[in-house]
Design a protein around this motif. Structure first.
Motif, short mmCIF file in Angstrom:
data_model
loop_
_atom_site.label_atom_id
_atom_site.label_comp_id
_atom_site.label_asym_id
_atom_site.label_seq_id
_atom_site.Cartn_x
_atom_site.Cartn_y
_atom_site.Cartn_z
N LYS A 180 32.08 -0.10 15.60
CA LYS A 180 31.85 -0.09 14.16
C LYS A 180 32.53 -1.30 13.52
CE LYS A 180 33.57 4.09 13.92
NZ LYS A 180 33.99 5.45 13.50
N ASP A 215 36.19 4.21 9.69
CA ASP A 215 36.24 5.60 10.14
C ASP A 215 34.93 6.34 9.88
OD1 ASP A 215 38.98 5.36 10.83
OD2 ASP A 215 39.55 5.70 8.75
N SER A 216 33.89 5.62 9.47
CA SER A 216 32.63 6.26 9.12
C SER A 216 32.05 6.99 10.32
CB SER A 216 31.64 5.22 8.60
OG SER A 216 32.18 4.51 7.50
N THR A 217 31.51 8.17 10.06
CA THR A 217 31.02 9.04 11.13
C THR A 217 29.52 9.25 11.09
OG1 THR A 217 31.51 10.97 9.75
CG2 THR A 217 33.20 10.28 11.33
#
Length: 676
Positions: A301, A337-339
């Motif tokens: 990411k 930290d995007s999921t």
């Protein structure tokens, strides 16, 4: 006090770096080494800026581009008002030659930020330069420059007719960034504004939408107000367009001074939404200036690095000329930290991670300088103001090279490895100018060092450009460099803007992105560069194009500059009445379903499909003629027999569902077939 602190920090860093070097030498791994090669490369340049120009101490930049299409990166340098702009053409032998006069761009003007891009999709790199006017009059607005590359070694300024000569009502213009934010296949333009013009905030940060695909004319529309952008103070220095949540649509990340950095999430409908991104308790960068993007923890990411000032400097209290401990100090490296789609969450590394203190930071770029497979960070710094002695602490402070320790921390090793830049650094770019597979560094300077310091005179070297050649070689220093060609697919922006590139070596994956972000007053080379240690062959190279399709290459040899072309994903084997035809789609992910649509009414605004996240077809009155699941290679083939009564022309398109609620669904090119 800060000067002593920085000196001690440098000493300790040198000791640590020496220990590391001895350890690596014992294993037979060659050491990276930067050599200052400015003179030998023929880059004799000293910025000289007009003293009547707003933002004088904040200037000094340039950009990279292959301006003559010979495969070698060239260098455009902004002169600044008392020196002409330079166009250094790569001679392919480690040297450059200034061809600005012959190209018609050797102007003497108050230039500032610049960035190169093929805005008109004609195959040539053009150049946008933020300017405050030539020297025939004082600083003024409405004089930005867009140099259209004529393809014959010359350029023409078309800024006024293209609609980008002005970004406000008073002189301004800093960082420049290109990106295809609406995914229509042409490049849109962001220009940063910093000055307030007596209005209390900068109203000069602008976003321009390119009209080329819609109208066939390469001009721009200012959509800043229409999209509700920068409605409050945004003192923008740099920006990046990049997809941060995996839905293909690029976000707009803005590095702004005095707490005005902005993160705009792409709403997938041609707009943006100002979005808070920090985890609870985290701190926002205060003096955002330079910026870069990379995968620093190798989780696939994109992370966001922003340079700043340590300690923080405060604008509201004292006009930006005093330290204020109430504000967060220093740089920020925001880890992603995007999921999932629509999730935008980040946290910054703590101070002990080693990247926050970069002095008075400016330009920056990610770089794997030692080819260990982990992205490092290089940045410039410096500031001097004659009236405030406290600012003298940033004089003679060397540039920073943060080596990635692979554990969430970094070690500063710049001087130890040969980047010994103590001038007033501003812009910075990375590029492989000698095509030897490692990334070299150019630093642009402001000619203000030494003035007003206890009667000292200005150092004659101040303001000079510096080139640091990376001479790494030997065992364990293999690499792969990838450039992208999108000329065959009109759905894709030129030169691979918006593409995600990854390499997989035995399950160890590294990721890079192609974007036209502004490091600070310029951009780096548009290549994906990977250091791969001792690896001789990459198992899988994957390019995820911005239209959703992919190119996968297997067993790719390292130590090469690889050019990858994007094909049209949807083709056919020929339409002949009464005969079989194969409709072929390539570049899907295995197991995805291709929905084949057919129309005789032609192209236009077709229906949209809720199951595909609102994705709309480009066919008028389409009908579905079949569905095929992509095989292990990502290919889907629908075999049909062409009816005897088939019309003379058939229009076809493929729609593919992807992601939760279809939010990452994508579509192919329209395939127009003449029936025989």
């Amino acid at each position: 006090m800060t000067q002593n602190r920085n000196h001690l920090q440098r000493v300790m860093t040198g000791v640590l770096a020496l220990v590391l070097a001895l350890g690596l030498a014992a294993t037979g791994v060659a050491q990276p080494l930067f050599t200052e090669a400015t003179a030998s490369a023929g880059l004799s340049f000293k910025g000289a800026f007009s003293g009547d120009t707003p933002g004088l101490p904040m200037r000094g930049g340039g950009t990279v581009g292959d301006f003559n299409n010979d495969g070698w990166p060239d260098l455009f340098v902004v002169g600044g008002g008392m020196n002409t702009d330079r166009l250094y053409i790569n001679q392919k032998d480690g040297t450059f030659m200034n061809r600005a006069a012959a190209a018609g761009i050797a102007l003497t003007h108050r230039g500032n930020g610049s960035s190169a891009a093929d805005y008109d999709r004609d195959g040539d790199m053009d150049i946008f330069v933020a300017s405050m006017g030539d020297m025939t009059a004082g600083p003024r607005n409405g004089v930005h420059i867009l140099w259209r590359n004529n393809g014959d070694g010359t350029f023409t300024n078309v800024a006024a007719e293209a609609g980008v000569n002005s970004t406000g009502s008073y002189p301004d213009g800093y960082g420049v960034a290109w990106g295809d934010y609406d995914l229509d296949g042409d490049l849109d333009l962001w220009v940063g504004g910093w000055h307030d013009g007596g209005m209390g905030f900068s109203a000069n940060t602008r976003l321009f939408r390119n009209n080329l695909v819609d109208t066939g004319v390469a001009n721009f529309t200012d959509v800043t107000a229409e999209l509700g952008l920068f409605t409050s103070s945004t003192q923008g220095f740099g920006a990046i367009f990049n997809d941060m949540d995996g839905d293909r649509y690029p976000e707009l990340l803005v590095a702004g001074d005095f707490g005005t950095s902005r993160y705009y999430a792409n709403t997938r409908d041609g707009g943006f939404e100002l979005t808070p991104i920090l985890q609870p308790g985290d701190t926002k960068v205060h003096n955002g200036m330079g910026t870069t993007l990379g995968d620093f923890n190798r989780d696939g990411k994109p992370d966001w690095f922003v340079t700043a000032i340590d300690p923080a400097w405060d604008n509201p209290i004292c006009g930006g000329l005093c330290q204020n401990d109430e504000f967060p100090a220093g740089n920020r490296l925001y880890l992603n930290d995007s999921t999932g789609f629509g999730v935008h969450e980040f946290h910054s590394l703590p101070a002990f991670a080693g990247v926050n203190d970069g002095g008075w930071g400016w330009g920056s770029s990610k770089i794997d300088f030692n080819h260990d497979g982990w992205q490092d960070i290089v940045m410039t710094n410096g500031w001097l103001n004659c009236e405030f002695e406290a600012i003298d602490e940033y004089v003679n402070e060397p540039a920073y090279l943060f080596e990635n320790d692979k554990d969430g921390t970094f070690t500063e090793v710049g001087q130890f490895y040969g980047i010994d830049h103590i001038f007033q650094g501003r812009g910075l770019i990375t590029f492989d100018y000698d095509r030897d597979g490692d990334m070299d560094v150019v630093m642009f300077s402001n000619p203000e060092r030494g003035v007003c310091l206890s009667g000292e005179e200005d150092d004659p070297a101040t303001g000079e450009l510096r080139l640091y050649r990376n001479d790494i070689s030997g065992a364990g220093t293999n690499w792969l460099e990838i450039s992208l060609d999108t000329s065959a697919n009109p759905a894709l922006a030129p030169d691979g803007y918006g593409a995600k590139v990854s390499v997989d070596r035995g399950g160890s994956v590294q990721t890079d992105w192609i974007n036209g972000g502004s490091n600070f007053l310029g951009r780096s080379q548009l290549v994906a560069h990977f250091g791969v240690g001792g690896t001789d062959t990459i198992d899988v190279v994957k390019i995820e194009w911005s239209d959703g399709f992919e190119t996968v290459l297997n067993d790719v040899a390292t130590n090469q500059i690889l050019s990858v072309s994007a094909p049209l994903p949807f083709t056919d084997t020929g339409f002949v009445r009464g005969n079989p035809v194969d409709l072929v789609v390539t570049g899907m992910r295995p197991g995805e379903q291709a929905n084949f649509l057919f129309s005789t009414a032609g192209t236009g605004s077709g229906p949209c499909f809720a199951a595909l996240g609102g994705l709309c077809s480009d066919l008028v009155s389409p009908r579905r003629v079949g569905q095929v699941i992509a095989d292990a290679s990502g290919n889907a083939v629908l075999s049909l027999t062409v009816p005897q009564g088939a019309p003379a022309t058939v229009y076809m398109q493929v729609l593919v569902q992807r992601g939760q609620s279809g939010l990452a669904s994508y579509k192919s090119n329209v395939n127009v077939a003449d029936v025989q």
